[in-house]
Design an enzyme around this catalytic site. Structure first.
Site, PDB file in Angstrom:
ATOM      1  N   GLN A   1       0.819  -1.204   0.000  1.00 33.09           N
ATOM      2  CA  GLN A   1       0.000   0.000   0.000  1.00 33.09           C
ATOM      3  C   GLN A   1       0.856   1.258   0.000  1.00 33.09           C
ATOM      4  OE1 GLN A   1      -2.560   0.483   3.450  1.00 33.09           O
ATOM      5  NE2 GLN A   1      -4.266   1.050   2.139  1.00 33.09           N
TER       6      GLN A   1
ATOM      7  N   ASP B   1     -17.190   9.068  -9.188  1.00 31.33           N
ATOM      8  CA  ASP B   1     -18.138   8.748  -8.122  1.00 31.33           C
ATOM      9  C   ASP B   1     -18.357   9.989  -7.264  1.00 31.33           C
ATOM     10  OD1 ASP B   1     -19.915   7.292  -6.682  1.00 31.33           O
ATOM     11  OD2 ASP B   1     -18.474   5.945  -5.747  1.00 31.33           O
TER      12      ASP B   1
ATOM     13  N   ASP C   1     -20.060   5.669 -11.458  1.00 36.51           N
ATOM     14  CA  ASP C   1     -20.786   5.052 -10.348  1.00 36.51           C
ATOM     15  C   ASP C   1     -21.732   6.082  -9.735  1.00 36.51           C
ATOM     16  OD1 ASP C   1     -21.587   3.205  -8.515  1.00 36.51           O
ATOM     17  OD2 ASP C   1     -19.610   2.842  -7.659  1.00 36.51           O
TER      18      ASP C   1
ATOM     19  N   HIS D   1     -14.378   6.121  -5.838  1.00 42.36           N
ATOM     20  CA  HIS D   1     -15.215   5.986  -4.645  1.00 42.36           C
ATOM     21  C   HIS D   1     -14.417   6.252  -3.379  1.00 42.36           C
ATOM     22  CE1 HIS D   1     -17.639   4.423  -1.451  1.00 42.36           C
ATOM     23  NE2 HIS D   1     -16.780   3.437  -1.241  1.00 42.36           N
TER      24      HIS D   1
ATOM     25  N   LEU E   1      -5.299   5.829  -0.879  1.00 43.81           N
ATOM     26  CA  LEU E   1      -5.472   4.377  -0.885  1.00 43.81           C
ATOM     27  C   LEU E   1      -5.514   3.811   0.536  1.00 43.81           C
ATOM     28  CD1 LEU E   1      -5.695   2.112  -2.986  1.00 43.81           C
ATOM     29  CD2 LEU E   1      -3.234   1.810  -2.773  1.00 43.81           C
TER      30      LEU E   1
END
Length: 884
Positions: free
Chosen positions: A630, A655, A725, A859, A884
């Site tokens: 990550q 989104d 989305d 999102h 993230l």
């Protein structure tokens, strides 16, 4: 029905416009696979993510309230870093969240998105037969209907009351169906019966019912679907199901949690619509969580001995604002925007008839509810009018009595109650076999009940007793390209997970970004464990080709004194950093928000948050591996890729998330690929108050994306795919006419200025919260890579369903893709495959996710911005996945 109380131009209490709420339908439900994660789990603690919950933010809603007992459902925020991968199917949000709905809106006009002659059914993949949760309508009415509008004076919005009033004339009207506003009959109504009179059950309100002909509806008309659904809901009441909000529930089967003052009501979502295989009935299992305390109970619990009036008011507002409550006298839900401590039930307002009355007098007259002297001192809750209220001329604030309102959803304390969450999960997370059994039992009740069959026969309606089978295809596993040898890719396991294959093959990151200049902040008591963890982090980094340098310093901080000023004092003297690592004692939102605000808005560097309880976790090596992947992704590294043969392709995700710290605004996040391998990204977020501002922001941000892509790659993309989305059923037309139009304007400007040929644009609406389910062999979850593009798809759309992610418990929910624009004109197989490939590129989890990576990134960016940051990050972070 409630007599509307008009707001005064000048309020009599606190100078505000006041309005007593009218009744209306309640809100949304919990899908039986809905995650019931706690609010604390919903906060992003970057480093402990084992798997993303792709459900998005959830909603809350209402239920019934016998006497003082009332309702609610869970109001889960998006748990982006939770271990759970079960999917939710809710409709509206509270405390911030998404608002797209999953139920079909029969009132919205059908938007055709498929070109004539286009074959949307693919061929690639292993073909299988699957059982769906759709049931064929074997017989359909073949007669004309007449549609009537039914109005009540005085105004009444409680559907149950309106139905009861109309039933007083059942002999006169004979055969009809009525949903609270619209009536259908096979015959015209004589003029003498177009105005009727009825009296409330209590006998204290006289109503005039006016019936007006709207027009004739033919069997081929889309409005016939509304008629079908009204009949369906009526028949469900014949098997003793109750209407709560949008769906029907079985009170007799309620599961009670008396110690928690909760009830869980099982129910069903139904929708009848025209599909590729004809008119089909979709049936899905749902649940409603009912809370039995009032808002006044919550206020009393907040009041502590010695608490000042000012502190009490602040605490009440912090607990209640932005939550959804339900008034048990008319089952309507309201989002609370404020608490007016200067107003009481003794405050007055002007009613619709012009009379001045107090709130206590209104409830006594209108609902026969006596407000006792003890209750006369309670403050009033304030709610802003909804769109439907504004359309009726209601512009002032709506005032509610706390003693007559019940909070919906689970409180924060309830969400932190592991025992309660586990007990709820036992009923909510149905495996495919249990879910299929529940659906079969429901259809058996319908097809064997004499009263239901009589009602269906009266309208010439008949459903198949068994679920519809349709064809599906299972796409091949996609090769995962890693380092140090990109020519030796690995394959995911059957669940779309390549964590173990990556470890056993001793693969490294495809493009590592080493961790060099960084500092660690830790509470003093956790420093020894933090040092040990850093050693593990360095070791696990070496195994996957990432060099983790010693941090410049491990800075101790006081967990009780924590703000941006203190952060600045401790970190500024280190100069330019690559990353700041925070060890946190817990996942408190305030502390988390301070960190993200400081690192993204002041320092302009990524940050990594890590819970101190995980420093001694028995799976520390596994956790450390995920953390380092990550971290390298946040710094611009590329953990892995998949092979996408299309050249000069840009893939975007868009989104929206409602901001909790910018009242009335939402964060719109746009993420775009910026490399030929589709593994590097550009990320921007903008804020809007309405959808027109969103479209304008899309033009601006998309223009920047194209210009940055030109700078980075020295060319503009020739093919562009947008995954959008968060679009509701009724918003598709707006997307076509405004959002796509703004993207084309940006393309014209940028490509025109560069003298480049215009690219091909494909625009896909992504919907995760849907009611469609399918089962392999009638009892198993669909495997990862399953696509359904026939049978239950819609004839007016270029659409398909894709299962791209496995679930650990419950029933898998496919994602729906609606291709509303397709200038690339690829065969359906190719677009489905591209979509599936993009589901492999979300770097927060070494496995597939439920939507294409740019969509999931968007999102995540919108969510973190809306919940914690409230501003756009500094430009230095545009090319990094800092969120993230």
């Amino acid at each position: 029905m409630e007599q509307e109380a008009k707001s005064l131009g000048r309020g009599r209490a606190k100078g505000r416009n006041r309005f007593v709420p009218q009744g209306a339908p309640a809100g949304s439900d919990i899908d039986s696979d809905a995650s019931v994660m706690s609010f604390s789990t919903a906060l992003e603690i970057d480093s402990i993510s084992l798997r993303d919950n792709d459900a998005g933010s959830q909603s809350s809603s209402s239920t019934y309230a016998p006497s003082s007992t009332v309702t609610g459902t869970t109001d889960n925020m998006s748990s982006d870093e939770s271990v759970s991968t079960t999917r939710q199917s809710t409709e509206t949000g509270s405390s911030g969240g998404r608002t797209s709905t999953s139920n079909y809106s029969q009132e919205s006009s059908i938007v055709k998105t498929i070109n004539d002659g286009f074959n949307k059914v693919g061929e690639d993949g292993h073909k299988v037969q699957v059982v769906t949760n759709y049931y064929q309508m074997n017989e359909t009415p073949d007669f004309h209907l007449y549609q009537f509008r039914v109005d009540f004076t005085p105004v009444e919005d409680n559907t149950s009351i309106k139905k009861a009033l109309l039933r007083q004339h059942e002999d006169t009207l004979n055969k009809y169906v009525f949903d609270g506003s619209v009536m259908y009959r096979t015959r015209l109504i004589p003029k003498e019966f177009q105005t009727l009179h009825a009296t409330s059950v209590a006998g204290n309100v006289a109503y005039t019912i006016t019936i007006r002909l709207v027009g004739q509806v033919n069997p081929e008309d889309s409005m016939y679907l509304q008629f079908y659904n009204i009949v369906m809901r009526k028949t469900m009441t014949l098997i003793n199901m109750e209407e709560l909000g949008r769906n029907m529930y079985d009170r007799a089967a309620a599961i009670k949690f008396p110690q928690d003052r909760l009830e869980l009501w099982p129910g069903f979502i139904t929708a009848i619509r025209n599909h590729e295989r004809g008119t089909l009935l979709c049936v899905e299992v749902t649940h409603k969580v009912l809370r039995t305390c009032t808002v006044l109970d919550l206020m009393r619990a907040i009041k502590q001995p010695g608490m000042s009036a000012n502190d009490f008011e602040k605490a009440v507002r912090a607990e209640i604002e932005d939550t959804i409550v339900m008034t048990h006298y008319n089952r309507r839900t309201y989002t609370i925007s404020d608490v007016d401590f200067k107003a009481t039930p003794a405050s007055s307002f002007r009613g619709q008839d012009g009379s001045i009355q107090t709130y206590a007098e209104y409830y006594q007259r209108r609902y026969n509810i006596t407000i006792t002297d003890e209750m006369m001192k309670q403050p009033l809750l304030v709610s802003k009018p909804k769109k439907k209220d504004i359309n009726k001329g209601v512009t002032g604030d709506i005032y509610l009595l706390p003693s007559l309102c019940n909070p919906t959803g689970l409180s924060n304390d309830m969400r932190k109650n592991f025992s309660l969450m586990k007990r709820l999960s036992e009923h909510l997370h149905m495996d495919p076999t249990t879910r299929k059994k529940k659906l079969d039992e429901f259809m058996y009740r319908l097809t064997t009940n004499e009263k239901v069959q009589e009602e269906f026969a009266a309208w010439n309606i008949k459903f198949a007793a068994t679920a519809l089978n349709t064809e599906a295809r299972i796409m091949k596993k996609q090769q995962i390209v890693l380092g140090p040898d990109p020519d030796s890719p690995i394959l995911p396991d059957d669940k779309g997970d390549w964590t173990r294959p990556m470890k056993t093959s001793r693969s490294e990151m495809l493009k590592p970004e080493h961790v060099k200049r960084w500092v660690v902040m830790s509470p003093p008591k956790d420093v020894p464990a933090t040092r040990s963890f850093l050693t593990t982090l360095k070791k696990m980094g070496q195994e996957i080709g990432i060099q983790v340098s010693q941090p410049l310093d491990i800075i101790e901080y006081d967990v009780n004194r924590y703000d941006q000023t203190i952060l600045d004092e401790k970190i500024r003297n280190f100069g330019q950093l690559d990353l700041v690592f925070f060890v946190l004692p817990n996942n408190t939102l305030r502390r988390y928000a301070e960190i993200k605000n400081y690192t993204t808005l002041v320092l302009g560097v990524p940050s990594q948050c890590f819970l101190s309880k995980n420093l001694t976790n028995k799976n520390l090596n596994s956790i450390a591996s995920k953390v380092i992947i990550q971290m390298t992704a946040k710094l611009g590294g590329v953990p892995w890729s998949v092979k996408v043969p299309l050249k000069k392709l840009m893939v975007l995700g868009l989104d929206v998330y409602h901001c909790s710290n910018r009242k009335g605004e939402s964060a719109g996040a746009l993420v775009a690929t910026s490399s030929p391998s589709l593994t590097s990204y550009l990320s921007l977020v903008s804020f809007h108050k309405d959808k027109s501002e969103l479209a304008t922001n899309l033009f601006t941000d998309f223009t920047i994306m194209l210009q940055e892509s030109m700078r980075i790659n020295q060319y503009l993309p020739s093919k562009i795919v947008m995954y959008r989305d968060g679009v509701g059923e009724g918003q598709i037309g707006y997307v076509l006419s405004h959002e796509i139009a703004q993207m084309k304007l940006a393309i014209t400007d940028v490509y025109g200025a560069a003298g480049e040929e215009m690219p091909k644009l494909t625009f896909v609406i992504v919907t995760k919260k849907i009611n469609t389910r399918a089962f392999l062999n009638g009892k198993q979850n669909l495997p990862v890579g399953t696509v359904i593009d026939t049978g239950v798809t819609l004839p007016e759309r270029y659409d398909f369903f894709l299962v791209s992610q496995d679930v650990r418990q419950g029933t898998v929910s496919p994602t729906n893709y609606n291709v509303v624009l397709d200038e690339m004109a690829m065969p359906a197989d190719r677009l489905q495959l591209l979509t599936y490939k993009m589901c492999h590129l979300y770097f927060n989890w070494s496995g597939t996710v439920a939507v294409p990576a740019p969509c999931q990134y968007a999102h995540k960016l919108a969510y973190i911005t809306g919940v914690a940051i409230g501003e756009r990050a500094l430009p230095s972070l545009t090319e990094k996945l800092w969120y993230l």
